[in-house]
Design a protein around this motif. Structure first.
Motif, mmCIF file in Angstrom:
data_model
loop_
_atom_site.group_PDB
_atom_site.id
_atom_site.type_symbol
_atom_site.label_atom_id
_atom_site.label_comp_id
_atom_site.label_asym_id
_atom_site.label_seq_id
_atom_site.Cartn_x
_atom_site.Cartn_y
_atom_site.Cartn_z
ATOM 1 N N ASP A 215 0.858 -1.202 0.000
ATOM 2 C CA ASP A 215 0.000 0.000 0.000
ATOM 3 C C ASP A 215 0.889 1.247 0.000
ATOM 4 N N TRP A 233 -6.936 -1.768 -3.980
ATOM 5 C CA TRP A 233 -7.917 -2.818 -4.270
ATOM 6 C C TRP A 233 -7.631 -4.018 -3.369
ATOM 7 N N GLY A 238 -14.122 -1.925 1.672
ATOM 8 C CA GLY A 238 -13.470 -0.653 2.000
ATOM 9 C C GLY A 238 -13.101 -0.690 3.462
ATOM 10 N N MET A 239 -12.892 0.488 4.047
ATOM 11 C CA MET A 239 -12.683 0.529 5.499
ATOM 12 C C MET A 239 -14.023 0.218 6.138
ATOM 13 N N LEU A 240 -14.034 -0.742 7.042
ATOM 14 C CA LEU A 240 -15.269 -1.133 7.718
ATOM 15 C C LEU A 240 -15.281 -0.557 9.128
ATOM 16 N N ALA A 242 -15.421 -1.947 11.818
ATOM 17 C CA ALA A 242 -14.580 -2.720 12.747
ATOM 18 C C ALA A 242 -13.914 -3.835 11.959
ATOM 19 N N PRO A 244 -13.436 -7.146 10.497
ATOM 20 C CA PRO A 244 -14.444 -8.189 10.269
ATOM 21 C C PRO A 244 -14.056 -9.547 10.872
ATOM 22 N N GLY A 268 -4.388 -0.796 13.890
ATOM 23 C CA GLY A 268 -4.702 -2.180 13.554
ATOM 24 C C GLY A 268 -5.619 -2.445 12.376
HETATM 25 P P1 ADP Z 1 -4.400 -7.005 0.948
HETATM 26 O O1 ADP Z 1 -3.817 -8.353 0.730
HETATM 27 O O2 ADP Z 1 -5.375 -6.597 -0.111
HETATM 28 O O3 ADP Z 1 -3.372 -5.959 1.228
HETATM 29 P P2 ADP Z 1 -4.967 -7.200 3.767
HETATM 30 O O4 ADP Z 1 -5.179 -8.573 4.257
HETATM 31 O O5 ADP Z 1 -3.655 -6.556 4.037
HETATM 32 O O6 ADP Z 1 -5.322 -7.156 2.221
HETATM 33 O O7 ADP Z 1 -6.106 -6.230 4.337
HETATM 34 C C1 ADP Z 1 -7.472 -6.561 4.168
HETATM 35 C C2 ADP Z 1 -7.992 -7.189 5.440
HETATM 36 O O8 ADP Z 1 -7.925 -6.253 6.510
HETATM 37 C C3 ADP Z 1 -9.458 -7.573 5.408
HETATM 38 O O9 ADP Z 1 -9.658 -8.816 4.790
HETATM 39 C C4 ADP Z 1 -9.828 -7.556 6.884
HETATM 40 O O10 ADP Z 1 -9.786 -8.852 7.431
HETATM 41 C C5 ADP Z 1 -8.730 -6.726 7.559
HETATM 42 N N1 ADP Z 1 -9.252 -5.597 8.328
HETATM 43 C C6 ADP Z 1 -8.942 -5.311 9.610
HETATM 44 N N2 ADP Z 1 -9.590 -4.227 10.031
HETATM 45 C C7 ADP Z 1 -10.348 -3.786 9.001
HETATM 46 C C8 ADP Z 1 -11.261 -2.706 8.822
HETATM 47 N N3 ADP Z 1 -11.525 -1.819 9.794
HETATM 48 N N4 ADP Z 1 -11.865 -2.577 7.621
HETATM 49 C C9 ADP Z 1 -11.604 -3.444 6.626
HETATM 50 N N5 ADP Z 1 -10.759 -4.488 6.744
HETATM 51 C C10 ADP Z 1 -10.135 -4.664 7.909
#
Ligand code: ADP
Ligand code: ASP
Ligand code: MG
Length: 460
Positions: A215, A233, A238-240, A242, A244, A268
């Motif tokens: 990123d 992507w 998106g940002m949730l 909490a 998930p 986190g």
């Molecule tokens: P990528 O491989 O695309 O970089 P990551 O695994 O690094 O993906 O990040 C995506 C994951 O972040 C999600 O699948 C989710 O489990 C985790 N995550 C933790 N906190 C959040 C949040 N607040 N909103 C969205 N995702 C979150």
């Protein structure tokens, strides 16, 4: 509109996922035929970096055979995916690149296993393989689908310091290289495809930006090219509200300010690497988080101001497995220079501190990285009593509204009445409140806060 598109590990996990990336990029090219093509940054295929970390551990443990097995499994996985996406001579070329890369790596792994040591510099060379391989594959897959593109070796573009495993970019040098090596491809109408996470020192030694750093790479290249949007992507919408993995029904947060996104990432929310926002802030470039499985969803837009969310709080985050250190000194605490002396110890051992609270006789801090913990503790014990508690966690509530509505704090604490809180702290920015508690209590704390501040809103 010029954009950079970063696809994470799950978005390039296999041939099917890579085909979705091809569709997303093709659609963008079709929709904006007169614009510069997007720059594409990819992570290693899902779990590959973890497997490479494991390889390093096995080598350090002198388990040469087991380490070699992981490397050959990884080569086989990459070759299988390549064969599903690319055909003919192009497949032969791609397979040869992959075989050369992994075979050279296997040779290095054998040497490290013989020495029983993998230095940080060696670890970077090892981990870089994931992004080098995936980016070559995506570039070849684009070409096979008729998308004009070229693979660009990120190690020749992203110039970093020599802080192996956690390198920092030299933005000036990287800017020059990016415009030269990436900008020139764009001028030719080609989509540059690059690996995230990796770079090299000014002397050409491979470095990495720290786990999850793709990123950050995308934001760095995006800032250097002055793009209009940095797109991340991933595998969620998106940002949730909490994590998930901890709360079962989080909602999408449509808008965030840079400051809110930084706090969430730092505490986190893994969906965004904590440093991603820095280059975006420097050039005021919006960052958008999108789902590669559901590209039609609008995702989360992160801008300087944010555009306000209807809820009282913006989102929650949690950082698990942290360590709390209590430093007590009845004699010294108020003495001039005590805090400086204390923090100098953390600085000396490159251990950053996340949350700090003080009382008259003690200072408590949380640390995430415990690599040098023993050194930190023994040095602190030279002048204070030290108590260490492991398996703790930070739960953080974030929202611009915290600055305006003082009742939010008390309502948050009330909703945590069943959870023993170890420390509570509100940052000067007043955009977040952090609670330090036992890691085992995280699910209860996160769900209570989420029910209190987010679930009720859904029902109304
Ligand atoms: P990528 O491989 O695309 O970089 P990551 O695994 O690094 O993906 O990040 C995506 C994951 O972040 C999600 O699948 C989710 O489990 C985790 N995550 C933790 N906190 C959040 C949040 N607040 N909103 C969205 N995702 C979150
Ligand atoms: N592949 C690296 C990691 O797993 C970087 C990234 O995915 O962002 O940490
Ligand atoms: Mg990530």
């Amino acid at each position: 509109m010029n954009v950079i598109m970063k696809f994470g590990g799950t978005s390039v996990a296999d041939a099917e996922a890579m085909s979705r990336v091809i569709d997303i990029v093709r659609q963008r090219l079709q929709r904006y035929p007169d614009h510069r093509p997007p720059v594409v940054v990819v992570s290693a295929m899902s779990k590959v970096t973890d497997r490479l970390v494991e390889t390093g551990r096995l080598a350090a443990d002198r388990q040469a055979k087991a380490a070699a097995q992981v490397v050959s499994d990884l080569l086989a996985r990459h070759v299988t995916v390549a064969a599903a996406l690319v055909k003919g001579d192009a497949l032969d070329t791609l397979t040869a690149h992959l075989a050369t890369g992994f075979t050279e790596l296997a040779g290095q792994v054998r040497e490290w296993a013989a020495q029983g040591e993998v230095s940080p510099r060696a670890s970077d060379a090892l981990l870089a393989m994931g992004e080098l391989a995936s980016s070559r594959m995506v570039a070849a897959a684009f070409a096979a689908q008729g998308i004009p593109c070229s693979w660009v070796d990120s190690r020749q573009v992203l110039v970093t310091d020599n802080e192996h495993t956690n390198a920092l970019p030299d933005m000036d040098a990287t800017g020059v290289k990016t415009r030269e090596l990436v900008g020139s491809r764009l001028d030719l109408g080609e989509v540059p495809v690059m690996g995230g996470f990796i770079g090299s020192t000014a002397d050409g030694v491979t470095t990495t930006l720290g786990r999850g750093g793709s990123d950050y790479s995308a934001a760095i290249f995006g800032a250097c090219l002055d793009v209009d949007e940095i797109q991340i992507w991933t595998d969620v919408d998106g940002m949730l509200t909490a994590d998930p993995r901890v709360v079962s029904d989080p909602r999408l947060v449509p808008q965030l300010s840079f400051a809110e996104a930084s706090e969430l990432a730092y505490f986190g929310a893994k969906v965004l690497h904590p440093s991603t926002i820095l280059p975006a802030v420097a050039k005021n470039i919006p960052v958008r988080i999108l789902n590669s499985r559901r590209p039609e969803v609008k995702g989360t837009m992160i801008t300087a101001e944010g555009r306000g969310n209807p809820g009282e709080l913006t989102a929650l985050a949690c950082k698990r497995g942290v360590t709390v250190i209590d430093i007590t000194s009845t004699r010294m605490l108020m003495a001039h220079g005590f805090l400086r002396r204390l923090f100098e110890v953390f600085e000396r051992f490159k251990t950053s501190v996340d949350v700090v609270t003080t009382s008259e006789v003690s200072v408590s801090v949380t640390v995430d990285n415990t690599r040098r913990l023993e050194d930190v503790i023994s040095n602190l014990r030279n002048f204070a009593e030290v108590n260490v508690e492991k398996d703790m966690a930070i739960v953080c509530i974030v929202g611009e509204n915290l600055r305006f509505d003082p009742t939010l704090f008390s309502r948050a604490v009330t909703s945590l009445d069943r959870v023993p809180l170890r420390l509570v702290s509100q940052a000067a920015s007043r955009r977040n409140i952090t609670f330090v508690l036992r890691d085992a209590d995280v699910p209860e704390a996160m769900n209570s806060l989420h029910d209190r501040f987010f679930a009720a809103k859904l029902a109304s």
